[in-house]
Design an enzyme around this catalytic site. Sequence first.
Site, PDB file in Angstrom:
ATOM      1  N   ASP A  49       0.859  -1.166   0.000  1.00 59.00           N
ATOM      2  CA  ASP A  49       0.000   0.000   0.000  1.00 59.00           C
ATOM      3  C   ASP A  49       0.913   1.239   0.000  1.00 59.00           C
ATOM      4  O   ASP A  49       2.121   1.122   0.235  1.00 59.00           O
ATOM      5  CB  ASP A  49      -0.852  -0.063   1.288  1.00 59.00           C
ATOM      6  CG  ASP A  49      -1.629   1.200   1.542  1.00 59.00           C
ATOM      7  OD1 ASP A  49      -2.357   1.623   0.633  1.00 59.00           O
ATOM      8  OD2 ASP A  49      -1.494   1.772   2.647  1.00 59.00           O
ATOM      9  N   ASP A  51      -0.209   5.151   1.042  1.00 59.05           N
ATOM     10  CA  ASP A  51      -0.440   6.123   2.116  1.00 59.05           C
ATOM     11  C   ASP A  51      -0.399   5.467   3.487  1.00 59.05           C
ATOM     12  O   ASP A  51      -1.105   4.490   3.749  1.00 59.05           O
ATOM     13  CB  ASP A  51      -1.808   6.790   1.948  1.00 59.05           C
ATOM     14  CG  ASP A  51      -1.853   7.711   0.755  1.00 59.05           C
ATOM     15  OD1 ASP A  51      -1.009   8.609   0.685  1.00 59.05           O
ATOM     16  OD2 ASP A  51      -2.731   7.527  -0.108  1.00 59.05           O
TER      17      ASP A  51
HETATM   18  O1  C5P Z   1      -2.557   4.444  -0.506  1.00 63.40           O
HETATM   19  P1  C5P Z   1      -3.802   4.089   0.289  1.00 63.40           P
HETATM   20  O2  C5P Z   1      -4.580   2.977  -0.333  1.00 63.40           O
HETATM   21  O3  C5P Z   1      -3.492   3.895   1.716  1.00 63.40           O
HETATM   22  O4  C5P Z   1      -4.723   5.422   0.199  1.00 63.40           O
HETATM   23  C1  C5P Z   1      -5.924   5.525   0.836  1.00 63.40           C
HETATM   24  C2  C5P Z   1      -5.937   6.523   1.975  1.00 63.40           C
HETATM   25  O5  C5P Z   1      -6.299   7.808   1.483  1.00 63.40           O
HETATM   26  C3  C5P Z   1      -7.017   6.147   2.966  1.00 63.40           C
HETATM   27  O6  C5P Z   1      -6.464   5.523   4.085  1.00 63.40           O
HETATM   28  C4  C5P Z   1      -7.728   7.462   3.312  1.00 63.40           C
HETATM   29  O7  C5P Z   1      -7.623   7.808   4.680  1.00 63.40           O
HETATM   30  C5  C5P Z   1      -7.054   8.511   2.458  1.00 63.40           C
HETATM   31  N1  C5P Z   1      -8.020   9.394   1.778  1.00 63.40           N
HETATM   32  C6  C5P Z   1      -7.910  10.756   1.922  1.00 63.40           C
HETATM   33  N2  C5P Z   1      -8.794  11.600   1.275  1.00 63.40           N
HETATM   34  C7  C5P Z   1      -9.767  11.100   0.493  1.00 63.40           C
HETATM   35  C8  C5P Z   1      -9.881   9.707   0.327  1.00 63.40           C
HETATM   36  C9  C5P Z   1      -8.981   8.889   0.990  1.00 63.40           C
HETATM   37  O8  C5P Z   1      -7.004  11.221   2.637  1.00 63.40           O
HETATM   38  N3  C5P Z   1     -10.586  11.924  -0.120  1.00 63.40           N
HETATM   39 MG    MG Z   2      -2.865   3.180   3.463  1.00 62.00          MG
END
Ligand code: C5P
Ligand code: MG
Length: 297
Positions: A49, A51
Amino acid sequence: DCNCCGVKVSAVIPEFSNPSVCMKDPQRVQDIMESMAKAGSNTVQVISDFDMTLTRFAYNGKRCPTCHNILDNSDLVSEECKEQLKELLDTYYPIEIDCSRPVDEKLPLMVEWWTKAHALLVQQRIKKDHLALVVRESDAMLRDGYQLFFDHLHEHSIPLLIFSAGIGDILEEVIRQAKVFHPNINVFSNYMDFDDCGVLRAFKGELIHIYNKREGALLNSGHFEELRARPNVLLMGDSLGDLNMADGVQDMENILKIGFLNDKVEERKQSYLDSYDIVLVKDETLVVPNGVLLYLT
Ligand code: C5P
Ligand code: MG
């Protein structure tokens, strides 16, 4: 001994005695690692993954941004839009990390979050040319030890699949600016679609959110096909949704799952221990994954 459960952790690698390391079944971890090491590094692939797994969750007590947050906090969005995105974050992030609600109840809400946020971003007429600068000016940081992690995988020709519900264009830029975007990396993520003037007009393809990584993996089975000769997987994530990232790997022999538990530690520890082989509690580094990789290569 394991720091959380007192089970004896065998000294497979010295990093396992770090205070952040928790395992439900250390013997199983040892068996998997021995089996993978025996098969050789040319049978290994890494699926991670992005983030809060490859990037830091916090630095000096302050939260670090996700790919989305890099845009949310930048000058590329208006003040009004910033407020709306912040409101979405304040509404939906607590749901994301709430382990008292079942996934099937959270899934439609996560789709709602991503869909609303992407619609807002598209209204902002974000220019492709400006992405590098906002990434440079952001507080995003890869976890300590990233250099060894990326360089070691590259040197040993181990494929790294980064599977992210974040934004592909942004995460690539983070890795590029850290000078570790090597050719052994493949990315599955949400990519921006720009018009002829380089203005964001949509996001490409099927949305990837935190709970459809299984579908994403199966849709991208062509990628895994190329990696068929690598049936040993090191999986790294920070969400329980990340556990499905390797579902496209056929004929899997071994999988070692490393999970970063960054937030809501007490509430979520047991479920992480039940599903990840190694749980890293509030560990902002890649020291343990690097130790595992060095052992395997
Ligand atoms: O790379 P990863 O799959 O971890 O990315 C997803 C992350 O992005 C989620 O854990 C979520 O907290 C974050 N997110 C965000 N803003 C959004 C949608 C998702 O910060 N609008
Ligand atoms: Mg993540």
